[in-house]
Design a protein around this motif. Structure first.
Motif, mmCIF file in Angstrom:
data_model
loop_
_atom_site.group_PDB
_atom_site.id
_atom_site.type_symbol
_atom_site.label_atom_id
_atom_site.label_comp_id
_atom_site.label_asym_id
_atom_site.label_seq_id
_atom_site.Cartn_x
_atom_site.Cartn_y
_atom_site.Cartn_z
ATOM 1 N N ASN B 54 6.271 71.428 77.760
ATOM 2 C CA ASN B 54 6.411 71.853 76.287
ATOM 3 C C ASN B 54 7.102 70.460 75.574
ATOM 4 O O ASN B 54 6.810 70.356 74.396
ATOM 5 C CB ASN B 54 7.544 73.057 75.931
ATOM 6 N N ASP B 55 7.919 70.038 76.277
ATOM 7 C CA ASP B 55 8.536 68.640 75.752
ATOM 8 C C ASP B 55 7.719 67.593 75.484
ATOM 9 O O ASP B 55 8.209 66.622 74.581
ATOM 10 C CB ASP B 55 10.027 68.374 76.429
ATOM 11 N N SER B 57 4.751 65.120 73.952
ATOM 12 C CA SER B 57 4.166 65.140 72.865
ATOM 13 C C SER B 57 2.621 65.035 73.020
ATOM 14 O O SER B 57 2.251 64.456 73.966
ATOM 15 C CB SER B 57 4.285 64.046 71.848
ATOM 16 N N LYS B 94 1.535 66.536 67.965
ATOM 17 C CA LYS B 94 2.217 67.848 68.293
ATOM 18 C C LYS B 94 3.503 67.406 68.998
ATOM 19 O O LYS B 94 3.304 66.641 70.086
ATOM 20 C CB LYS B 94 1.214 68.823 69.164
ATOM 21 N N ASN B 95 4.659 67.386 68.393
ATOM 22 C CA ASN B 95 5.639 67.147 68.996
ATOM 23 C C ASN B 95 6.957 67.900 68.604
ATOM 24 O O ASN B 95 6.689 68.495 67.587
ATOM 25 C CB ASN B 95 6.081 65.504 68.447
ATOM 26 N N LYS B 96 7.911 68.052 69.215
ATOM 27 C CA LYS B 96 9.201 68.834 68.986
ATOM 28 C C LYS B 96 10.271 68.060 68.274
ATOM 29 O O LYS B 96 11.205 68.517 67.844
ATOM 30 C CB LYS B 96 9.422 69.463 70.185
ATOM 31 N N HIS B 97 10.024 66.666 68.415
ATOM 32 C CA HIS B 97 11.106 65.843 67.731
ATOM 33 C C HIS B 97 10.812 65.026 66.607
ATOM 34 O O HIS B 97 9.506 65.284 66.388
ATOM 35 C CB HIS B 97 11.429 64.758 69.060
ATOM 36 N N THR B 122 9.067 66.228 61.168
ATOM 37 C CA THR B 122 9.412 67.034 62.471
ATOM 38 C C THR B 122 8.361 67.989 63.034
ATOM 39 O O THR B 122 7.670 68.407 61.987
ATOM 40 C CB THR B 122 10.807 67.584 62.244
ATOM 41 N N SER B 123 8.194 68.469 64.081
ATOM 42 C CA SER B 123 7.199 69.052 64.758
ATOM 43 C C SER B 123 5.905 68.686 64.331
ATOM 44 O O SER B 123 5.834 67.530 63.979
ATOM 45 C CB SER B 123 7.590 70.754 64.298
ATOM 46 N N SER B 124 5.002 69.592 64.613
ATOM 47 C CA SER B 124 3.611 69.208 64.697
ATOM 48 C C SER B 124 2.861 69.033 63.107
ATOM 49 O O SER B 124 3.474 69.537 62.272
ATOM 50 C CB SER B 124 2.640 70.422 65.167
ATOM 51 N N LYS B 125 2.101 68.047 63.127
ATOM 52 C CA LYS B 125 1.645 67.579 61.836
ATOM 53 C C LYS B 125 0.024 67.027 61.854
ATOM 54 O O LYS B 125 -0.136 66.461 62.828
ATOM 55 C CB LYS B 125 2.361 66.543 61.305
ATOM 56 N N ASP B 146 8.728 58.350 68.802
ATOM 57 C CA ASP B 146 9.930 59.289 68.740
ATOM 58 C C ASP B 146 11.094 59.046 69.637
ATOM 59 O O ASP B 146 10.926 57.783 70.334
ATOM 60 C CB ASP B 146 9.222 60.699 69.040
#
Lengths: 160, 170
Positions: B54-55, B57, B94-97, B122-125, B146
């Motif tokens: 999950n962590d 990207s 897709k990223n959480k950071h 921050t998060s997905s874009k 990141d």
């Protein structure tokens, strides 16, 4: 070349085969039921954790006896200052015929430790001189010498 | 040394049943402890691996996850051909950071952002990389960074063929 199939330790089988004998040896050595049970428990813990590989049944039996005697020595050393009344809890011991048992164990208890081992293994458990010397890791002549001295001591103790 | 009666009495000594229980039970307890700790360890491994997965990207170019490289043709509907010869490549990050994206050429456009050479979110874009490839100038670079590191995305344009590659930057 000597070929053998290593015998894997199995605690259920080992306890069924040697549990009584190890308890008897520990009891004769320590004169105390609770201590004898502790020693046998320790021996089987070592048996599980060290997972030794044995050549045959005799090798396994010798290993268990040697460890039992060593555990008895260690425990006796720890309890150097503990006053032991020979078989103070004799009533708890599971024996069909208790006649003479207390006297026997009291006699053995009065022997010096090095004589106790040969007497217990040879005279009480019925091991041969060679087997006794192998278990105790001493020479055959030393075993015979100890037995002879132990016999003399026991005779003297009986007269008293 | 000893009478037969004494020896018989001695050999009749049996290990108490409670001793048998004590000797056999710890092993079962020991086995239970092993099973329990194995199960706990397996659960931990599962949780950690789910967390790691999950962590991580991921970059999706034109609907395809970019692992090492992607090849596609801009005749597909997803790539917007704008005025003149410019192309617009959809890239979803897709990223959480907190993620920063910088491009060497062209500019980035995204919903809620003014088009520029760099963007931070921050998060997905989903972003669009607007480029104007020519015959000479047809290789472009994008840096995605990141807290875990920097990745370089290289886009090569040849006729209608678009090759996108990704590599870690040390």
């Amino acid at each position: 070349m000597h070929l053998f199939k290593p015998r894997k330790p199995n605690i259920d089988t080992a306890f069924s085969e040697y549990g009584d004998m190890l308890y008897r040896v520990a009891l004769a050595r320590l004169c105390n039921d609770a201590d004898a049970q502790d020693v046998v428990q320790d021996v089987f813990m070592k048996y599980i954790t060290s997972q030794p590989s044995f050549k045959d049944c005799n090798h396994e039996k010798s290993w268990l006896l040697r460890v039992t005697i060593n555990c008895c020595i260690d425990l006796a050393r720890k309890q150097k200052h503990k006053v032991i009344l020979p078989l103070e809890d004799a009533a708890n011991i599971a024996v069909e015929n208790k006649d003479g048992l207390k006297d026997l164990l009291e006699l053995v208890a009065q022997l010096p430790d090095i004589y106790k081992d040969v007497v217990i293994l040879h005279s009480l458990e019925g091991f041969t001189i060679e087997e006794t010397s192998d278990i105790l890791k001493i020479s055959i002549s030393a075993t015979k010498m100890r037995l002879s001295r132990a016999r003399d001591m026991l005779q003297t103790l009986r007269k008293e | 040394m000893f009478t037969d009666k004494e020896i018989t009495a001695y050999r009749n000594i049996k290990a108490p049943d409670e001793l048998r229980q004590k000797v056999i039970k710890p092993r079962k307890k020991h086995r239970k402890v092993i099973y329990f700790s194995s199960a706990v360890a397996a659960c931990l491994v599962l949780i950690v691996s789910v967390f790691i997965v999950n962590d991580q990207s991921s970059i999706v170019v034109n609907g395809q996850k970019l692992n090492e490289s992607i090849v596609y043709y801009d005749t597909t509907a997803s790539t917007r051909r704008t005025l003149s010869s410019s192309i617009s490549v959809p890239i979803e990050i897709k990223n959480k950071h907190v993620t920063k994206v910088v491009v060497s050429d062209g500019f980035i456009s995204a919903e809620g952002f003014v088009s520029s050479k760099e963007i931070e979110f921050t998060s997905s874009k989903l972003i669009w990389w607007e480029l104007e490839p020519t015959e000479k100038d047809n290789v472009f670079e994008m840096l995605i960074s990141d807290k875990k590191g920097v990745e370089k995305v290289t886009l090569k344009y040849q006729n209608t063929k678009i090759t996108v590659t990704k590599e870690k930057v040390k």
